[in-house]
Design a protein around this motif. Structure first.
Motif, PDB file in Angstrom:
ATOM      1  N   LEU A  95       0.857  -1.182   0.000  1.00 34.34           N
ATOM      2  CA  LEU A  95       0.000   0.000   0.000  1.00 34.34           C
ATOM      3  C   LEU A  95       0.896   1.235   0.000  1.00 34.34           C
ATOM      4  N   MET A  96       0.707   2.078  -1.017  1.00 35.95           N
ATOM      5  CA  MET A  96       1.507   3.315  -1.093  1.00 35.95           C
ATOM      6  C   MET A  96       0.830   4.380  -0.257  1.00 35.95           C
ATOM      7  N   ALA A  97       1.485   4.773   0.817  1.00 36.55           N
ATOM      8  CA  ALA A  97       0.848   5.748   1.704  1.00 36.55           C
ATOM      9  C   ALA A  97       1.860   6.779   2.196  1.00 36.55           C
ATOM     10  N   GLY A  99       2.488   9.759   0.685  1.00 38.40           N
ATOM     11  CA  GLY A  99       2.231  11.127   0.201  1.00 38.40           C
ATOM     12  C   GLY A  99       1.834  12.078   1.313  1.00 38.40           C
ATOM     13  N   GLN A 100       1.766  13.349   0.969  1.00 36.52           N
ATOM     14  CA  GLN A 100       1.459  14.370   1.970  1.00 36.52           C
ATOM     15  C   GLN A 100      -0.039  14.609   2.111  1.00 36.52           C
ATOM     16  N   GLY A 101      -0.813  14.194   1.117  1.00 38.23           N
ATOM     17  CA  GLY A 101      -2.262  14.383   1.177  1.00 38.23           C
ATOM     18  C   GLY A 101      -2.624  15.844   1.369  1.00 38.23           C
ATOM     19  N   ASP A 203       9.687  12.455  -1.862  1.00 37.27           N
ATOM     20  CA  ASP A 203      10.078  12.734  -3.252  1.00 37.27           C
ATOM     21  C   ASP A 203       9.319  11.885  -4.268  1.00 37.27           C
ATOM     22  N   GLY A 204       8.027  11.701  -4.010  1.00 39.02           N
ATOM     23  CA  GLY A 204       7.183  11.003  -4.985  1.00 39.02           C
ATOM     24  C   GLY A 204       7.181   9.500  -4.757  1.00 39.02           C
ATOM     25  N   ASN A 205       6.210   8.832  -5.402  1.00 40.23           N
ATOM     26  CA  ASN A 205       6.112   7.389  -5.166  1.00 40.23           C
ATOM     27  C   ASN A 205       7.077   6.576  -6.033  1.00 40.23           C
ATOM     28  N   ALA A 232      -0.842  -0.566  -4.763  1.00 36.08           N
ATOM     29  CA  ALA A 232      -1.996   0.322  -4.964  1.00 36.08           C
ATOM     30  C   ALA A 232      -1.889   1.532  -4.060  1.00 36.08           C
ATOM     31  N   GLY A 233      -2.506   2.631  -4.494  1.00 38.96           N
ATOM     32  CA  GLY A 233      -2.515   3.860  -3.711  1.00 38.96           C
ATOM     33  C   GLY A 233      -3.449   3.705  -2.522  1.00 38.96           C
ATOM     34  N   VAL A 234      -3.143   4.444  -1.460  1.00 41.85           N
ATOM     35  CA  VAL A 234      -3.939   4.327  -0.235  1.00 41.85           C
ATOM     36  C   VAL A 234      -5.320   4.947  -0.394  1.00 41.85           C
ATOM     37  N   ASP A 235      -5.473   5.843  -1.388  1.00 40.80           N
ATOM     38  CA  ASP A 235      -6.664   6.684  -1.319  1.00 40.80           C
ATOM     39  C   ASP A 235      -7.871   6.235  -2.127  1.00 40.80           C
TER      40      ASP A 235
END
Ligand code: UTP
Length: 441
Positions: A95-97, A99-101, A203-205, A232-235
């Motif tokens: 799970l890619m989590a 990011g700064q959201g 610095d990005g995924n 997969a992205g977390v969102d």
């Protein structure tokens, strides 16, 4: 041996040494540790290759990437194959989590943001419950790792440690921290977030490939028999971790990379699309990159020519992932408002928009030896949580999930179709208590 002081001098960051001279001995010590942890050569490269003065990459001749849409029978078959792979422990989930959201504006990790769901379920919990349910169906729990970022690493680990509910197996999920880079000003000088603190930002995924390898997760999972890693992205509230249909499809197509797409119907939608470059290699063109005439070009069927939208759901075979981890990924510039302090006075200063550099995981895709793309229904599989309200918000995602649950309940012949379905009891619309296949639509 070169010290970080030499690096700072060689790479145009002497203002940081001057700033260090204004700090107390304790502050200076922790600042020098931080300075030594940064790769200043890399910072120079990102600014020179992608910074304000850099030339944008030449537009190549792009063609659309075609996707397959599975019939009911093909889905059923793929599900069975995916189920077998999961039963044999051949797939893991990341799970890619990291990011700064920033668009969501929630203080903590995006995965822990309240969404107004029953039982106060948040994105992290939904993924956990779907995986636990999948384990019940397939008889085996897939390995699971979460990529965190510098702003949310601690809070994410704490969230999982403190979550209430069925206790999770020891060491599941695993965590790994993504890479970060210093935010720079227009001329490439590193900014400070506070006296004695660099403004370090995720610095990005795109660092995911390298970090999966460096963290030892790739080798460990591979050693345990994993052949496919679902990223997969977390969102996306509707994301199905280790989706058996996706897995079965990817496996049967025999390509090392498989991506999910949804149909892009609105040429103005701010979404990246899958394209083939002049070498027939697949990549994602962001909505900012696609020339306006290509973005709005319609095909004979009235739909955009470039129609396969990226929903950040990818299956990568471990051999391809190992190759991705060795790539030198390109940098992209994002302008962000960052509050910073003047290195001479320590006072908060107005710097305008800072330069934040990012790498994107899909920039590795052209290196794959082949790709297959499976188009899925947007209504069933894509409800991103990006903004606090309106489009792609907790509210819109909640409504999308409620619509699916209503359909499931109706398909189970239930009278009260309004009730919500706990993801712990149904992964893809199969009746709770059974080990059956997903619901059909
Ligand atoms: P987004 O591009 O939507 O970024 O990330 P974001 O950080 O979540 O939100 P904004 O743009 O600041 O509002 C797409 C996916 O990539 C992950 C995110 O966590 C999300 O799952 N991501 C993004 C990372 O893991 N690391 C990053 O540095 C950036």
């Amino acid at each position: 041996m070169m010290s970080f002081r030499d690096d700072l001098t060689n790479f145009g960051q002497t203002h940081l040494l001057e700033h260090m001279a204004t700090l107390s001995p304790a502050q200076a010590q922790s600042f020098s540790k931080e300075l030594a942890s940064v790769d200043w050569g890399r910072a120079r490269t990102m600014h020179e290759s992608a910074g304000p003065g850099a030339l944008p990459p030449l537009p190549s001749t792009l063609a659309p990437l075609d996707a397959e849409i599975l019939s009911k029978d093909a889905r059923d078959l793929a599900w069975k194959t995916g189920h077998d792979l999961l039963s044999r422990g051949q797939a893991g989930f990341v799970l890619m989590a990291g990011g700064q959201g920033s668009r969501l504006g929630f203080e903590g990790p995006k995965g822990a943001c309240p969404l107004g769901l029953p039982d106060d379920l948040v994105l992290f919990e939904v993924q956990v419950r779907r995986l636990l349910r999948l384990a019940e169906i397939c008889g085996r729990l897939p390995p699971f790792a979460v990529m965190t970022g510098p702003d949310n690493d601690e809070a994410t680990r704490e969230w999982f440690a403190r979550r209430v509910g069925e206790s999770l197996p020891e060491g599941w999920p695993e965590f790994f921290l993504q890479s970060s880079a210093p935010a720079l000003d227009e001329s490439g000088k590193a900014l400070l977030s506070a006296p004695g603190r660099l403004a370090l930002v995720p610095d990005g995924n795109g660092g995911i490939w390298q970090r999966l390898s460096e963290s030892g997760i790739l080798a460990r999972w591979e050693g345990a028999g994993v052949r496919w890693i679902h990223i997969a992205g977390v969102d996306n509230l509707l994301s199905g971790p280790c989706d058996p249909v996706f897995l079965g499809f990817a496996h049967s197509r025999g390509q090392p990379l498989c991506v999910k797409s949804v149909l892009r119907t609105d040429p103005a939608e701010r979404v990246g699309v899958y394209v083939l470059d002049e070498n027939r290699r697949a990549r994602v063109a962001e909505y900012t990159e696609l020339p306006a005439d290509s973005a709005s070009r319609l095909d004979l069927d009235g739909l955009p020519v470039f129609r396969e939208a990226n929903i950040a759901s990818h299956l990568v075979r471990v051999d391809a992932l190992r190759d991705f981890a060795r790539l030198d990924m390109p940098w992209h510039l994002a302008r962000k408002k960052i509050s910073s302090v003047d290195p001479r006075t320590g006072q908060t200063q107005e710097t305008g928009l800072a330069c934040k550099y990012e790498r994107f995981l899909f920039d590795a895709f052209p290196a794959a030896q082949g790709i297959s793309c499976m188009r899925v229904d947007r209504e069933l599989e894509f409800a991103p949580v990006k903004n606090a309200s309106g489009v792609d918000s907790p509210e819109s995602a909640r409504q999308a999930l409620a619509a699916i649950h209503r359909h499931w309940r109706r398909s189970w012949g239930e009278f009260d179709a309004s009730a919500w379905v706990d993801p712990r009891s149904s992964y893809g619309g199969e009746r709770p208590g059974t080990r059956g296949q997903e619901a059909s639509f």
